[in-house]
Design an enzyme around this catalytic site. Sequence first.
Site, PDB file in Angstrom:
ATOM      1  N   THR A  83       6.016  -7.383  -6.988  1.00  0.00           N
ATOM      2  CA  THR A  83       5.269  -6.717  -5.928  1.00  0.00           C
ATOM      3  C   THR A  83       5.417  -7.538  -4.660  1.00  0.00           C
ATOM      4  O   THR A  83       5.457  -8.769  -4.730  1.00  0.00           O
ATOM      5  CB  THR A  83       3.774  -6.590  -6.281  1.00  0.00           C
ATOM      6  OG1 THR A  83       3.004  -6.357  -5.100  1.00  0.00           O
ATOM      7  CG2 THR A  83       3.246  -7.848  -6.941  1.00  0.00           C
ATOM      8  N   CYS A 197       8.086  -2.801   0.068  1.00  0.00           N
ATOM      9  CA  CYS A 197       7.163  -2.426  -0.995  1.00  0.00           C
ATOM     10  C   CYS A 197       8.040  -2.016  -2.153  1.00  0.00           C
ATOM     11  O   CYS A 197       9.023  -1.281  -1.964  1.00  0.00           O
ATOM     12  CB  CYS A 197       6.244  -1.282  -0.562  1.00  0.00           C
ATOM     13  SG  CYS A 197       5.326  -0.549  -1.914  1.00  0.00           S
TER      14      CYS A 197
END
Length: 233
Positions: A83, A197
């Site tokens: 992440t 992202c």
Amino acid sequence: MKTIGLIGGMSWESSAHYYRLINQAVRQRLGGQHNARSLLLSVDFAEVEAWQVQGDWHRLAECMARAAQQLEAAGAGCIVLCTNTMHKVADTLGAASSLPLLHIADATGDALRAAGHQRIGLLGTRYTMEQDFYRGRLEQRHGLQVLTPDAAARVQLHDIIYRELCQGIIRAASRKTLQIMIDELQREGAQAVVLGCTEIGLLIGQADVALPVFDTTALHAEAAVRWYLDGAY
């Protein structure tokens, strides 16, 4: 024998993509039936998102640190935090374990510099686009100039990530929205765009835009494979 340690579940949609990319790359390098030895510890993203909204980054840091310790105890040799946003607590996570943390912003920054780009557009969650932990690392450690969409577009993109991509929802209208954002960043002088992202690459890629695309999920997975096969990242 080396083992890659993955902290996933943020979201599991992109974590599954990490797993696929890493094992495809190892098979491509080694041939035959080879794949990477790895351990995946997946957290509950509902808890993570709630703590993000509350601004409880201390609890989030504890959660990530605990995951790293569990992977180390299980035999992992490195930590890959799957992440971008949760790299906000990378320092705490790194201090909690003796294992090397393969930082996603460094994998990205190294690739951008190698390609000769200096002024880049950054897409991601509001945390990633607006706070210093990620864009600041790109600017200070890698000498890049970082542009982001305007405030309204940042809110819109954040919602697309959490309400659609993290739930496996892919919409053509949202792809068009990102294309418009990227076109605007290009008009502002961006030489490349960073998909900052790990879910954005599930929606849009190089075939959809004119600017060179740097997908942080793919770059991070490549760094893990380099560590696994070459001992460098």
